[in-house]
Design an enzyme around this catalytic site. Structure first.
Site, mmCIF file in Angstrom:
data_model
loop_
_atom_site.group_PDB
_atom_site.id
_atom_site.type_symbol
_atom_site.label_atom_id
_atom_site.label_comp_id
_atom_site.label_asym_id
_atom_site.label_seq_id
_atom_site.Cartn_x
_atom_site.Cartn_y
_atom_site.Cartn_z
ATOM 1 N N LYS A 1 -5.434 -13.626 10.635
ATOM 2 C CA LYS A 1 -5.229 -14.839 9.855
ATOM 3 C C LYS A 1 -4.687 -15.968 10.732
ATOM 4 O O LYS A 1 -5.340 -16.397 11.674
ATOM 5 C CB LYS A 1 -4.326 -14.523 8.670
ATOM 6 C CG LYS A 1 -4.728 -13.273 7.882
ATOM 7 C CD LYS A 1 -6.155 -13.294 7.362
ATOM 8 C CE LYS A 1 -6.442 -12.234 6.318
ATOM 9 N NZ LYS A 1 -6.332 -10.825 6.770
ATOM 10 N N ARG B 1 -5.842 3.171 25.530
ATOM 11 C CA ARG B 1 -5.312 3.454 24.189
ATOM 12 C C ARG B 1 -3.793 3.439 24.219
ATOM 13 O O ARG B 1 -3.143 2.978 23.281
ATOM 14 C CB ARG B 1 -5.817 4.799 23.674
ATOM 15 C CG ARG B 1 -5.127 5.236 22.373
ATOM 16 C CD ARG B 1 -5.792 6.422 21.700
ATOM 17 N NE ARG B 1 -6.157 7.474 22.613
ATOM 18 C CZ ARG B 1 -5.317 8.380 23.128
ATOM 19 N NH1 ARG B 1 -4.021 8.320 22.838
ATOM 20 N NH2 ARG B 1 -5.754 9.330 23.927
ATOM 21 N N ASP C 1 5.807 -8.603 5.084
ATOM 22 C CA ASP C 1 4.493 -9.072 5.509
ATOM 23 C C ASP C 1 4.583 -10.587 5.629
ATOM 24 O O ASP C 1 4.692 -11.296 4.619
ATOM 25 C CB ASP C 1 3.435 -8.662 4.483
ATOM 26 C CG ASP C 1 2.019 -9.011 4.924
ATOM 27 O OD1 ASP C 1 1.856 -9.960 5.720
ATOM 28 O OD2 ASP C 1 1.069 -8.352 4.468
ATOM 29 N N TYR D 1 -0.445 -7.505 -2.146
ATOM 30 C CA TYR D 1 -1.828 -7.631 -1.684
ATOM 31 C C TYR D 1 -2.607 -6.378 -2.080
ATOM 32 O O TYR D 1 -2.127 -5.252 -1.939
ATOM 33 C CB TYR D 1 -1.840 -7.832 -0.175
ATOM 34 C CG TYR D 1 -3.194 -7.671 0.468
ATOM 35 C CD1 TYR D 1 -4.289 -8.428 0.044
ATOM 36 C CD2 TYR D 1 -3.383 -6.762 1.492
ATOM 37 C CE1 TYR D 1 -5.530 -8.267 0.624
ATOM 38 C CE2 TYR D 1 -4.623 -6.608 2.095
ATOM 39 C CZ TYR D 1 -5.692 -7.356 1.641
ATOM 40 O OH TYR D 1 -6.928 -7.194 2.216
#
Length: 395
Positions: A205, A54, A180, A107
């Site tokens: 993406k 982690r 972004d 978005y």
């Protein structure tokens, strides 16, 4: 470590930086380190800084190094999703009572996070047209605006914002500018070089590029901000698995050549759409008539693989087109090698349906893939030709 003098071109950086051959075995592909924990050479004696996955993992380090290099930034951080990256940045920068400026066509997922999740935490927001610098300045609240959030091109209206100009506006007010960069990818645009303070990606993406992984990333230059982000990344734990990191690294290696084909195919389909009688308006920043075209030419290498358009006949016609294509798959998400089609008002942007950020019901969004452009054009043309408005024009 790759010699920086040899890794100057983007495609070379994408293949080599962070992805050097394994020093122990000579493997030319970064290994997937599935270990959850790492041996210590005595209490506190960490080997290469790893103790628990982690907190850090060698495969994740490779991805973070690669993404930072692609964005010409100092520090990269990988997350389990783009929204996890966004949430980490917002919670690091903002506290209850602080304020965020959002684009008027943000978005839907970002709007939902800031308006409904962080809003309950006491963070306020204002949505504004970021192409209007005067309106953006007016939306900033002196002393409480911590973050100006920019998306360019936006999803799904493909609005273009001037990153350098927005950086000046934000910095004059003592705020940070976050961009972004998911739609453009670092191949087409590098916001940090234009003055942004943080770059955000959904690595799901274009960076991943194959519709087989969910992930996110942040890239920053400021060491103090990077340290605070790293703390919350570890404390909240929204980190990607080693295998997810490896999948994104695999995608990054072909990012440049894929983006060239995405862009070329999109341009060809834009030509088809602008000439088709059933199409009312085409939204693509590469069109000289697009309001953001001059800025896009200035800050982008090319104009991307995303295309949106409105059809005559309203929502029913848009839904009909989305249901008739055969190569364009009806699905959410974007940036994969396969072409996708969707109806934003009822799919990706349903969360803003009753807000000022609602998108037109007649809008269709394409994520143009890398298939044969002739096949894609034939598929799209056939779906459009069946609309009543196309038939009426032929008569």
């Amino acid at each position: 470590m790759v010699d920086e003098q040899l890794a100057d071109g983007f495609e070379t950086i994408a293949i080599h930086v962070g992805q050097e051959p394994d020093p122990r075995t000579g493997a030319v592909v970064v290994p997937i380190h599935l270990a959850s924990t790492f041996i210590q050479d005595g209490v506190g004696g960490l080997r290469d800084g790893y103790e628990y996955s982690r907190s850090g993992n060698p495969t994740r380090t490779a991805l973070e190094t690669s993404i930072a290099a692609l964005e010409a930034g100092a520090v990269g951080l990988a997350f389990s999703s783009g929204m996890a990256a966004t949430d980490t940045l917002c919670r690091t920068v903002c506290r209850p009572g602080d304020h965020v400026v959002l684009p008027a066509d943000a978005y839907g997922g970002t709007y939902r996070l800031i308006a409904r999740v962080l809003g309950d935490w006491g963070v306020e927001h204002t949505s504004v047209d970021l192409t209007d610098l005067a309106a953006t300045r007016a939306a900033i609240r002196p002393g409480s605006t911590r973050l100006v959030w920019c998306e360019t091109p936006t999803n799904p209206l493909l609005t273009i914002a001037d990153i350098a100009a927005l950086a000046g506006v934000a910095h004059d007010a003592g705020a940070l500018l976050a961009v972004d960069n998911t739609f453009a990818s670092p191949y087409l645009q590098q916001p940090l070089l234009l003055g942004a303070d943080a770059v955000v990606h959904s690595t799901t993406k274009y960076l991943g590029g194959h519709s087989d992984v969910v992930g996110g990333a942040l890239v920053v230059n400021d060491a103090d901000l990077a340290g605070r982000l790293r703390f919350l990344q570890n404390a909240a734990g929204a980190v990607p698995s080693p295998f997810d990191c490896w999948l994104v690294l695999r995608g990054i290696r072909t990012l440049g050549v894929r983006m060239d084909r995405h862009c070329a195919n999109a341009r060809a389909l834009v030509d088809l759409l602008t000439a088709h009688p059933a199409v009312d308006l085409v939204r693509y920043p590469g069109l000289p008539g697009h309001p953001g075209y001059p800025v896009a030419v200035k800050q982008m290498r090319d104009f991307g693989g995303m295309v949106s358009f409105t059809v005559r006949g309203g929502s029913a016609a848009a839904l009909a087109v989305c249901g008739r294509t055969r190569l364009f798959t009806l699905a959410e998400s974007l940036g994969g090698v396969e072409s996708l089609i969707e109806h934003p008002a009822t799919m990706t942007h349903a969360s803003v349906a009753d807000s000022p950020l609602a998108v037109p019901a007649e809008l269709v969004r394409l994520s143009v893939g890398i298939e044969s452009v002739d096949d894609l054009a034939a598929d799209l043309r056939a779906a459009l030709d069946e609309l009543p408005s196309a038939a009426a024009d032929r008569e």
